[in-house]
Design an enzyme around this catalytic site. Structure first.
Site, PDB file in Angstrom:
ATOM      1  N   HIS A 254       4.856  40.037 -31.755  1.00 18.62           N
ATOM      2  CA  HIS A 254       3.772  39.744 -32.710  1.00 18.62           C
ATOM      3  C   HIS A 254       2.654  38.968 -32.015  1.00 18.62           C
ATOM      4  O   HIS A 254       1.476  39.321 -32.120  1.00 18.62           O
ATOM      5  CB  HIS A 254       4.334  38.935 -33.880  1.00 18.62           C
ATOM      6  CG  HIS A 254       3.297  38.419 -34.835  1.00 18.62           C
ATOM      7  ND1 HIS A 254       2.996  39.043 -36.023  1.00 18.62           N
ATOM      8  CD2 HIS A 254       2.488  37.319 -34.776  1.00 18.62           C
ATOM      9  CE1 HIS A 254       2.041  38.364 -36.648  1.00 18.62           C
ATOM     10  NE2 HIS A 254       1.723  37.307 -35.920  1.00 18.62           N
ATOM     11  N   GLU A 255       3.035  37.927 -31.295  1.00 19.60           N
ATOM     12  CA  GLU A 255       2.017  37.070 -30.673  1.00 19.60           C
ATOM     13  C   GLU A 255       1.324  37.773 -29.508  1.00 19.60           C
ATOM     14  O   GLU A 255       0.123  37.596 -29.301  1.00 19.60           O
ATOM     15  CB  GLU A 255       2.636  35.747 -30.225  1.00 19.60           C
ATOM     16  CG  GLU A 255       3.205  34.902 -31.361  1.00 19.60           C
ATOM     17  CD  GLU A 255       2.158  34.384 -32.337  1.00 19.60           C
ATOM     18  OE1 GLU A 255       0.955  34.465 -32.025  1.00 19.60           O
ATOM     19  OE2 GLU A 255       2.536  33.908 -33.421  1.00 19.60           O
ATOM     20  N   HIS A 264      -3.875  39.859 -38.027  1.00 21.49           N
ATOM     21  CA  HIS A 264      -2.785  39.982 -39.001  1.00 21.49           C
ATOM     22  C   HIS A 264      -2.989  41.222 -39.867  1.00 21.49           C
ATOM     23  O   HIS A 264      -4.076  41.458 -40.381  1.00 21.49           O
ATOM     24  CB  HIS A 264      -2.705  38.725 -39.875  1.00 21.49           C
ATOM     25  CG  HIS A 264      -2.097  37.569 -39.158  1.00 21.49           C
ATOM     26  ND1 HIS A 264      -2.660  36.308 -39.157  1.00 21.49           N
ATOM     27  CD2 HIS A 264      -0.968  37.482 -38.406  1.00 21.49           C
ATOM     28  CE1 HIS A 264      -1.907  35.498 -38.430  1.00 21.49           C
ATOM     29  NE2 HIS A 264      -0.878  36.182 -37.964  1.00 21.49           N
ATOM     30  N   CYS A 270       4.581  45.467 -41.782  1.00 24.66           N
ATOM     31  CA  CYS A 270       4.269  45.616 -40.353  1.00 24.66           C
ATOM     32  C   CYS A 270       4.643  44.348 -39.596  1.00 24.66           C
ATOM     33  O   CYS A 270       4.577  43.238 -40.140  1.00 24.66           O
ATOM     34  CB  CYS A 270       2.765  45.878 -40.219  1.00 24.66           C
ATOM     35  SG  CYS A 270       2.134  46.019 -38.534  1.00 24.66           S
ATOM     36  N   CYS A 292      -1.648  49.694 -36.973  1.00 19.46           N
ATOM     37  CA  CYS A 292      -1.487  48.787 -35.827  1.00 19.46           C
ATOM     38  C   CYS A 292      -0.926  49.523 -34.606  1.00 19.46           C
ATOM     39  O   CYS A 292      -1.258  49.187 -33.464  1.00 19.46           O
ATOM     40  CB  CYS A 292      -0.607  47.606 -36.220  1.00 19.46           C
ATOM     41  SG  CYS A 292      -1.397  46.510 -37.435  1.00 19.46           S
TER      42      CYS A 292
END
Length: 360
Positions: A254-255, A264, A270, A292
């Site tokens: 995620h990061e 975001h 997601c 994404c």
């Protein structure tokens, strides 16, 4: 519970755009990739569903943000893209990650292998582990949970100084809790898109963190020099379970996604959804929604089929750090320490469904 459901046209525009250049670019994807991504705006899709909000403390409710569609991502002048000379993701561990050296080494191998599969086509390299003292970061004891915390911003400065020439980004990982500023309780991770660095903590992912008997509690921080890091010597580290590994993989990817310029997600369930607390982070899936996924594919240039196959190999190969490595080789490397992938089995079944759509 609140369900965030967008219209088919809204999702289609978010995925493809109405810009003729981007529409043409989308149409150049192979038929299987288009078929999978088009699931984004199929109301009856069993692969991609809407975002659900369960409480007022969930991220979207408490942190209002403008959504980012593919066109906005593509047109972002500040977005960083890997280049031929900068295609490496570096991982820097800070402090011990496991209760023994072998566990610590294997855990970081598992995370490295996962990143290689998730960001398929990029190199993932390890920097030499460092103790907290080397970073010269500020630290404190959290007034509510009474555990040690290190300052995320200070760690980002340290990582920026250590960034190798061929690095697309450098990500720090630690089992010590983080705080971004004095007024905040904690943060799971923090990244600087401009500098291509991030720091992520897995401290709160242990099963006992929120229990009364958590062993990482510190009664009081002694009035010692701010340069005395001896308090971190032999500090408590949670057991590496399958759930902790899954949570770690989620946070790490995620990061790193943010470093690629993905904001975001507010379109579908997601990995790139924000999370304000552990229960919400657990609700967030491991997969990227089609919007994404389209962004990441644009940035990295991978084949979606090959990426999914690499992720399945990582799950199936219960002892290797490298997607596709033979069991004999990995068995030899890690001293028979099995990778705890039980929590990933459901996701593997989901990936296989996606591969079926891609390979029709």
């Amino acid at each position: 519970m609140q369900i965030i459901r967008h219209s088919e046209q809204t999702l289609k525009t978010a995925l493809i755009s109405k810009n003729p250049v981007l529409v043409s670019q989308y149409e150049k994807l192979n038929a299987g990739e288009q078929r999978l991504m088009n699931e984004a705006f199929q109301p009856a899709s069993d692969l991609f569903g809407p975002i659900t909000l369960h409480s007022p403390s969930d991220w979207i409710t408490s942190h209002p943000e403008a959504p980012q569609d593919f066109e906005q991502f593509f047109s972002d002048p500040y977005r960083k893209t890997p280049s031929p000379n900068k295609r490496s993701i570096y991982i820097q561990s800070i402090g011990s990650l496991g209760n023994t050296r072998i566990i610590s080494e294997e855990y970081i191998k598992w995370l490295t292998g996962y990143c290689k599969a998730y960001f398929y086509g990029l190199r993932v390299k390890l920097l030499e582990p460092v103790p907290v003292s080397v970073t010269r970061c500020s630290f404190r004891v959290n007034e509510n949970t009474h555990n040690l915390q290190i300052h995320a911003g200070d760690i980002l400065k340290f990582l920026k100084k250590k960034k190798p020439e061929d690095a697309f980004c450098v990500v720090g990982i630690t089992m010590i809790d983080l705080y971004p500023r004095d007024s905040w309780n904690f943060v799971f991770g923090q990244a600087s898109l401009t500098d291509g660095v991030g720091i992520f903590s897995f401290a709160r992912y242990g099963s006992d963190f929120y229990s009364m008997h958590y062993k990482g509690k510190v009664k009081k921080l002694k009035k010692t020099s701010s340069s005395d890091y001896s308090i971190f010597d032999n500090y408590y580290i949670p057991e590496i379970t399958s759930v902790l590994l899954l949570r770690s993989c989620k946070t790490l990817t995620h990061e790193i996604g943010h470093i690629f310029g993905l904001r975001h997600c507010q379109w579908l369930a997601c990995l790139m959804q924000g999370s304000n607390h552990l229960e919400e982070a657990d609700r967030r899936p491991l997969n990227l929604c089609p919007i994404c996924l389209h962004k990441l594919q644009c940035a990295v240039g991978f084949s979606i089929v090959e990426r999914y196959k690499a992720l399945v190999r990582w799950i199936d190969d219960e002892s290797s750090d490298t997607p596709g490595a033979t069991p004999e080789h990995s068995h030899e490397d890690n001293g028979n320490l099995p990778k705890p992938v039980e929590a990933f089995k459901e996701w593997k079944e989901w990936i296989i469904k996606c591969l079926a759509v891609l390979q029709k």
